[in-house]
Each structure stands twice: as structure tokens, then as C-alpha cells.
Scaffold this motif. Structure first.
Motif, PDB file in Angstrom:
ATOM      1  N   LEU A 218      47.094  43.406  39.938  1.00 32.02           N
ATOM      2  CA  LEU A 218      46.773  43.757  38.555  1.00 32.02           C
ATOM      3  C   LEU A 218      47.055  42.598  37.601  1.00 32.02           C
ATOM      4  CD1 LEU A 218      48.179  47.408  38.458  1.00 32.02           C
ATOM      5  CD2 LEU A 218      45.778  46.714  38.555  1.00 32.02           C
ATOM      6  N   ARG A 219      48.130  41.883  37.853  1.00 31.46           N
ATOM      7  CA  ARG A 219      48.500  40.781  36.965  1.00 31.46           C
ATOM      8  C   ARG A 219      47.672  39.515  37.259  1.00 31.46           C
ATOM      9  NH1 ARG A 219      53.209  42.277  34.303  1.00 31.46           N
ATOM     10  NH2 ARG A 219      54.385  43.956  35.326  1.00 31.46           N
ATOM     11  N   GLU A 220      47.549  39.159  38.521  1.00 26.84           N
ATOM     12  CA  GLU A 220      46.937  37.879  38.867  1.00 26.84           C
ATOM     13  C   GLU A 220      45.410  37.945  38.941  1.00 26.84           C
ATOM     14  OE1 GLU A 220      48.796  36.098  42.295  1.00 26.84           O
ATOM     15  OE2 GLU A 220      50.773  36.902  41.739  1.00 26.84           O
ATOM     16  N   ASP A 221      44.860  39.055  39.403  1.00 31.76           N
ATOM     17  CA  ASP A 221      43.417  39.151  39.576  1.00 31.76           C
ATOM     18  C   ASP A 221      42.709  39.711  38.346  1.00 31.76           C
ATOM     19  OD1 ASP A 221      44.043  38.260  42.068  1.00 31.76           O
ATOM     20  OD2 ASP A 221      43.740  40.179  43.077  1.00 31.76           O
ATOM     21  N   PHE A 222      43.393  40.580  37.586  1.00 29.98           N
ATOM     22  CA  PHE A 222      42.766  41.195  36.416  1.00 29.98           C
ATOM     23  C   PHE A 222      43.367  40.717  35.098  1.00 29.98           C
ATOM     24  CE2 PHE A 222      41.911  44.115  39.909  1.00 29.98           C
ATOM     25  CZ  PHE A 222      40.555  44.385  39.720  1.00 29.98           C
ATOM     26  N   GLY A 223      44.490  40.049  35.147  1.00 29.88           N
ATOM     27  CA  GLY A 223      45.101  39.550  33.927  1.00 29.88           C
ATOM     28  C   GLY A 223      45.810  40.610  33.108  1.00 29.88           C
ATOM     29  N   PHE A 224      46.105  41.755  33.708  1.00 30.82           N
ATOM     30  CA  PHE A 224      46.828  42.801  32.981  1.00 30.82           C
ATOM     31  C   PHE A 224      48.297  42.403  32.847  1.00 30.82           C
ATOM     32  CE2 PHE A 224      43.654  45.899  35.116  1.00 30.82           C
ATOM     33  CZ  PHE A 224      42.663  45.479  34.255  1.00 30.82           C
ATOM     34  N   LYS A 225      48.900  42.801  31.762  1.00 30.34           N
ATOM     35  CA  LYS A 225      50.257  42.338  31.449  1.00 30.34           C
ATOM     36  C   LYS A 225      51.274  43.467  31.366  1.00 30.34           C
ATOM     37  CE  LYS A 225      52.804  39.756  27.890  1.00 30.34           C
ATOM     38  NZ  LYS A 225      52.686  39.037  26.583  1.00 30.34           N
ATOM     39  N   LEU A 276      37.933  45.161  57.453  1.00 29.55           N
ATOM     40  CA  LEU A 276      37.701  44.149  56.424  1.00 29.55           C
ATOM     41  C   LEU A 276      36.712  43.092  56.884  1.00 29.55           C
ATOM     42  CD1 LEU A 276      41.426  43.632  55.390  1.00 29.55           C
ATOM     43  CD2 LEU A 276      39.688  44.888  54.095  1.00 29.55           C
ATOM     44  N   ARG A 277      35.978  42.590  55.919  1.00 29.57           N
ATOM     45  CA  ARG A 277      35.089  41.470  56.189  1.00 29.57           C
ATOM     46  C   ARG A 277      35.889  40.173  56.231  1.00 29.57           C
ATOM     47  NH1 ARG A 277      29.975  42.575  52.064  1.00 29.57           N
ATOM     48  NH2 ARG A 277      29.305  44.592  52.942  1.00 29.57           N
ATOM     49  N   ARG A 278      35.347  39.227  56.987  1.00 29.45           N
ATOM     50  CA  ARG A 278      35.937  37.895  57.026  1.00 29.45           C
ATOM     51  C   ARG A 278      34.950  36.892  56.466  1.00 29.45           C
ATOM     52  NH1 ARG A 278      39.458  41.640  59.210  1.00 29.45           N
ATOM     53  NH2 ARG A 278      41.449  40.623  59.629  1.00 29.45           N
ATOM     54  N   PRO A 279      35.393  35.809  55.842  1.00 29.32           N
ATOM     55  CA  PRO A 279      36.805  35.495  55.580  1.00 29.32           C
ATOM     56  C   PRO A 279      37.430  36.492  54.612  1.00 29.32           C
ATOM     57  CG  PRO A 279      35.396  34.002  54.363  1.00 29.32           C
ATOM     58  CD  PRO A 279      34.479  34.790  55.258  1.00 29.32           C
ATOM     59  N   LEU A 280      38.736  36.612  54.686  1.00 26.52           N
ATOM     60  CA  LEU A 280      39.445  37.580  53.856  1.00 26.52           C
ATOM     61  C   LEU A 280      39.355  37.226  52.377  1.00 26.52           C
ATOM     62  CD1 LEU A 280      42.717  38.156  55.912  1.00 26.52           C
ATOM     63  CD2 LEU A 280      40.769  39.726  55.690  1.00 26.52           C
ATOM     64  N   HIS A 281      39.255  38.256  51.562  1.00 22.06           N
ATOM     65  CA  HIS A 281      39.303  38.079  50.113  1.00 22.06           C
ATOM     66  C   HIS A 281      40.678  37.524  49.733  1.00 22.06           C
ATOM     67  CE1 HIS A 281      39.529  39.205  45.855  1.00 22.06           C
ATOM     68  NE2 HIS A 281      38.206  39.271  45.879  1.00 22.06           N
ATOM     69  N   PRO A 282      40.744  36.680  48.701  1.00 18.34           N
ATOM     70  CA  PRO A 282      42.053  36.130  48.286  1.00 18.34           C
ATOM     71  C   PRO A 282      43.105  37.199  48.006  1.00 18.34           C
ATOM     72  CG  PRO A 282      40.283  34.924  47.221  1.00 18.34           C
ATOM     73  CD  PRO A 282      39.631  36.063  47.955  1.00 18.34           C
ATOM     74  N   HIS A 283      42.681  38.358  47.490  1.00 19.79           N
ATOM     75  CA  HIS A 283      43.639  39.443  47.251  1.00 19.79           C
ATOM     76  C   HIS A 283      44.263  39.915  48.559  1.00 19.79           C
ATOM     77  CE1 HIS A 283      45.337  43.353  46.461  1.00 19.79           C
ATOM     78  NE2 HIS A 283      44.357  43.962  47.102  1.00 19.79           N
ATOM     79  N   ILE A 284      43.453  40.023  49.602  1.00 18.50           N
ATOM     80  CA  ILE A 284      43.963  40.470  50.893  1.00 18.50           C
ATOM     81  C   ILE A 284      44.872  39.408  51.512  1.00 18.50           C
ATOM     82  CG2 ILE A 284      43.345  41.260  53.192  1.00 18.50           C
ATOM     83  CD1 ILE A 284      42.611  43.196  50.959  1.00 18.50           C
ATOM     84  N   SER A 285      44.475  38.154  51.393  1.00 14.99           N
ATOM     85  CA  SER A 285      45.320  37.073  51.931  1.00 14.99           C
ATOM     86  C   SER A 285      46.665  37.046  51.229  1.00 14.99           C
ATOM     87  CB  SER A 285      44.609  35.726  51.754  1.00 14.99           C
ATOM     88  OG  SER A 285      43.425  35.676  52.515  1.00 14.99           O
ATOM     89  N   ARG A 286      46.664  37.191  49.914  1.00 13.22           N
ATOM     90  CA  ARG A 286      47.929  37.223  49.173  1.00 13.22           C
ATOM     91  C   ARG A 286      48.758  38.442  49.592  1.00 13.22           C
ATOM     92  NH1 ARG A 286      46.226  37.700  43.901  1.00 13.22           N
ATOM     93  NH2 ARG A 286      46.123  39.940  44.296  1.00 13.22           N
TER      94      ARG A 286
END
Length: 498
Positions: A218-225, A276-286
Motif C-alpha cells: 500500500l505504501r510503496e506501490d500505491f503511495g498511500f500514507k 502466478l505468472r513469470r517473471p514475478l511481479h515486483p510486488h510478489i518478489s518483494r
């Protein structure tokens, strides 16, 4: 879920038609609640102090008890009217709740048009309740003594007036926090220490994993604070995303955010739940980076999910190669009682031994990643997040089953939070009495501490750090909204032609 939000919609009950004694009948301002029109940022005087309120009749719901709690009172259930009255009167942070939902220290329609739903005695449920100020809300709660308060959206008009509107379609929700609900009952197929409504510190670690993954996204991908995490009082955790740009999102956008975070899919029993599809989405990798340490310590070592043969059989169904799974099954049959950590290590060991000639190393790695996610990734009650008009339990209410208060959790201290250490309402009321006995005054004089008078009752209890965190969260939210408004007004003024 048994102890989480009730279903929304008029079809549930017709209780919204019940005429009730409430703020409509109140015409005077209660100074004891800190003043009706100001709702100041730093004024906490809606919490009565422990000294007797000689200016109020003893029959008033606002009258503070004039004697300490007796031993019998501590044995009452959390839903007992006497317990609820004392809690709402002396401990519930009404002013902070108002400021949180109002986004300003002075009353606005953000609060006045907000829907509240109340669960009363005998499970009577009333929807579309609303209040212009925290004073009037507090007065009504002391009158009705609800066992549960749920928060709904802000509507186009006062929810109490919805039936007087000629054009029914004009009454609609326009704003609400984006909410997430995670419950440990959804982990029953992978947790081994508890099941159903039971929890312990071991399985609570699943809530820690979930909140860290969702909070980061929520914070890193959407910028919610402004994200507030709240313990549900028994076996779950809620997230309230309070940013202004979030509150006005329609259902389509809410579904998009919810679907973005949904990884665990499928029924409660059997089957592969992560595809999941590959390559993994950055959210999934994180997420994998966040979850990997918890998988080793809290899943493999503590939960030991594959010690049981049937559960180990499910693990084998998640691996992509039949000769590999056959070799593993033979190894485990020859060593009954093998731990989950050992079985997890066996996968790589057997794969490297050449037991399978057709094994694809990349497919095995991807399968293992999916297994880690299936046993650690958040299991969201996704419907809670998709609808603007969904109701969710308010922070600081009492869970009627456990007696624990639904307290906010500092996200910086998620690893240290212990749900079993959250105070019950009975314990809090006893702490007030003990505090008076140690340092208070029995003659009605104001109690002094560090130069202050009128120490609020919540400050004398273990509820204090939770209220203080909530107050800080609310003040930060209001400051950001005020600063944004001032900046926009300056920009508008600078662009005007004279």
C-alpha cells in the motif's frame, strides 16, 4: 466470519426504521464533553476524571461512579450494561474518533453524514445512525450501550434523513476508508497450533506476516500514507487506509486494489492456491523477500505443517515432477516423524540426487516459491475491500467474547504486538480503581501529576499507549489534510487574474 463485519444492506433487518431516543432529542450542549462546537485537537476533556461529578444528577448516564469498583463487578461479562457504561463513559476516545473520521477539529459533513451501525442488547441491529459531533454520539452510546459499533461510509446527506429524500437514488455513499480484513480462521488449513476462534502467539505470526506484506504494498506501490492497523479483539486484524485520495475511490478502483493484493485463491481445502505468472511481479518478489525469514522460523520450525502424513501429502501435490514426489514419499515413509524443516530440505536433496531424469530445475524453483507464498502470504477477506458501503467494526470497541479492546497497532512494532496481552475491559476498569488507591484522592480533589490536573482515566490504564498512538495518527492525518488544503488555496489564489 463470525466476529467480523455484518452484511450490509437493508434486507438484513428493518431495524433502521426503529425510532430511538438519541441526539435528535438532545438540545443542550454538554460542557463535560469538552464543548460541542470546537472539537479541539488537544482537548481531551470528554473523558471524565475519577473524581465524583457533583454537578450532575446521580441518575444521569454521564455521572461518574462515586465509589471504587467492587470485586463482583470485575467478574461481569464484557457485554454487561454496567461494564459497557463505564467503558464508554471513562475510557473510549470519543474525541479522537471524531477527529479521525471528520478530518478536522471542527464539525464537517465527513462526520455528520457518516453512517454508524449499532448492535444492541438481544442482538438488535440499527443501521444508518449518524451524529453531528462526538458529544452527541457519546451521549447516545451511554444511552443505548451498544455491544458493537460499526463504521460505514459518508453519504450524500444525513443517513437519518434518507427516507425523506424524494429521489431515492440521490442518497448514495460517496467516501470511506479503504479497509482490509484478515482473519486467522482462514489459516486453519496451514496452522497447526490452533483452529476456529482460538489463537496463540504462534499462529498470530501469520497476522504479522500479512500486515507487513499489505502495508509495504500500500505504501510503496500505491503511495498511500495514512494506514492504521487495528486488532479485531479476538483472531484478526483490520487495516484502514485513510488518505483523502483513497476515501473517494469508487467500487471499481477498490476492486482493482483488492485484486492486486489477492494471491491466495481457491477453496478452504485441497488444491493449489497460488498460480502466478513469470517473471514475478515486483510486488510478489518483494513479498517473498519479506516472508522468507518467517517461513523458516514461524512456519517450518514452529507450525511444522507437514509433520502429519496427510498434510505432507498435500505438499507433494504442489511439486511439478511425479518421479520426484514418488522418491520423496518413499523417503518419508522410511522415516516417520520427520520434521517439516527436514522434509523441505529433502526436496532439494532428492532433486540433486538424480531421482528424476525429467526434472526441470526452473519449474521446481517456481513451485517452491508458490509453496512459500501459500503458507505465508496474506489470506484476505477480499469482499470487505471491494465495496464503498461495507461496514467494519470501529477501533476501540470491546469484543464481547474475549472482553479485549480493539486497539490500533503501531506498524513499526508489529513483531512485538501480543494479542493475548491486550487488556480486557474488566482489567482496565480495575486498573483505574487501583490507580486511585495508590496515588489518587478520595475526597474529590483533582489529581495532580507532573503539574497537570484532571488526569484522564485512560491515562491510568494499560490502554494509554494505544490511545496515544491513535491520537498521534489522527493529528498527523489532520495536519496533512490541512496543509494540502492550504497549498491548494494558495495555488488557486496565485492563478487568479485581477
Amino acid at each position: 466470519m463470525a466476529d467480523e463485519p455484518m452484511q450490509d444492506g437493508d434486507s438484513q433487518l428493518s431495524n433502521d426504521d426503529i425510532t430511538m431516543a438519541g441526539p435528535e432529542a438532545v438540545t443542550s450542549t454538554s460542557n463535560g464533553a469538552g464543548g460541542q462546537g470546537e472539537e479541539g485537537e488537544s482537548d481531551d476533556d470528554e473523558f471524565p476524571s475519577s473524581r465524583p461529578q457533583h454537578t450532575q444528577p446521580s441518575s444521569s448516564p454521564d455521572a461518574a461512579p462515586s465509589s471504587p469498583l467492587d470485586a463482583g463487578r470485575i467478574s461481569l461479562k464484557a457485554s454487561d450494561p454496567e461494564i459497557l457504561r463505564s467503558f464508554y463513559q471513562r475510557l473510549f476516545p470519543w474525541r479522537h474518533l471524531f477527529q479521525w473520521l471528520n478530518h478536522s477539529p471542527t464539525p464537517t459533513n465527513d462526520f455528520a453524514h457518516r453512517e454508524f451501525a449499532l448492535t444492541l442488547q438481544n442482538d438488535v441491529w440499527r443501521r444508518y445512525m449518524s451524529y453531528p459531533t462526538s458529544d452527541l454520539m457519546r451521549k447516545e452510546m451511554l444511552n443505548l450501550l451498544p455491544s458493537r459499533i460499526e463504521i460505514g461510509p459518508v453519504y450524500t446527506t444525513n443517513p437519518r434523513d434518507r427516507k425523506t429524500i424524494r429521489n431515492a437514488s440521490a442518497f448514495k455513499p460517496i467516501a470511506k476508508e479503504l479497509c482490509f480484513d484478515i482473519d486467522l480462521t482462514d489459516y486453519d488449513e496451514i496452522r497447526t497450533c490452533c483452529d476456529k476462534a482460538n489463537i496463540c502467539q504462534k499462529c498470530w505470526r501469520f497476522m504479522v506476516m500479512a500486515s507487513k506484506v499489505v502495508d509495504a504494498a500500500l505504501r510503496e506501490d500505491f503511495g498511500f500514507k495514512h494506514i492504521m492497523w487495528v486488532y479485531s479483539g479476538r483472531r484478526g486484524i483490520h487495516a484502514w487506509v485513510c488518505d483523502k485520495k483513497v476515501r473517494t475511490m469508487d467500487d471499481q478502483k477498490r476492486r482493482a486494489v483488492a485484486n492486486y493484493l489477492e494471491v491466495i485463491k481457491g477453496g478452504s481445502q485441497g488444491g493449489k492456491k497460488v498460480n502466478l505468472r513469470r517473471p514475478l511481479h515486483p510486488h510478489i518478489s518483494r513479498s517473498l523477500d519479506i516472508l522468507a525469514p518467517y517461513f523458516q522460523t514461524d512456519v517450518l520450525a514452529t507450525q511444522d505443517p507437514w509433520l502429519d502424513a496427510d498434510r505432507a501429502a498435500h505438499l507433494l501435490t504442489l511439486l511439478p515432477d511425479r518421479p520426484l514426489t514418488t522418491a520423496l514419499q518413499n523417503k518419508w515413509d522410511a522415516s516417520p516423524g520427520r520434521s517439516s524443516a527436514s522434509k523441505w530440505a529433502d526436496i532439494d536433496a532428492v532433486a540433486k540426487s538424480g531421482a528424476s531424469k525429467s526434472l526441470d530445475a526452473r519449474q521446481l524453483l517456481e513451485a517452491k516459491q508458490d509453496i512459500v507464498l501459500e503458507y505465508t502470504y496474506p489470506r484476505l477477506d477480499i469482499e470487505v475491500s471491494k465495496k464503498l458501503n461495507h461496514l467494519l467494526k470501529s477501533p476501540f470497541v470491546i469484543h464481547p467474547g474475549t472482553g479485549r479492546v480493539c486497539v490500533p497497532i503501531d506498524p513499526r512494532r508489529l513483531d512485538d504486538f501480543d494479542p493475548l496481552a491486550v487488556p480486557t475491559v474488566q482489567e482496565l476498569l480495575a486498573e483505574i480503581d487501583e490507580w486511585k488507591g495508590e496515588g489518587g484522592s478520595d475526597d474529590g480533589a483533582a489529581v495532580k501529576e507532573e503539574g497537570r490536573t484532571n488526569i484522564q482515566d485512560w491515562e491510568k490504564t494499560s490502554l494509554k499507549p494505544y490511545v496515544e498512538y491513535f491520537r498521534t495518527f489522527v493529528l498527523t492525518l489532520m495536519k496533512d489534510e490541512r496543509d494540502t488544503r492550504v497549498k491548494r488555496e494558495r495555488e488557486d489564489a496565485g492563478g487568479m487574474d485581477f
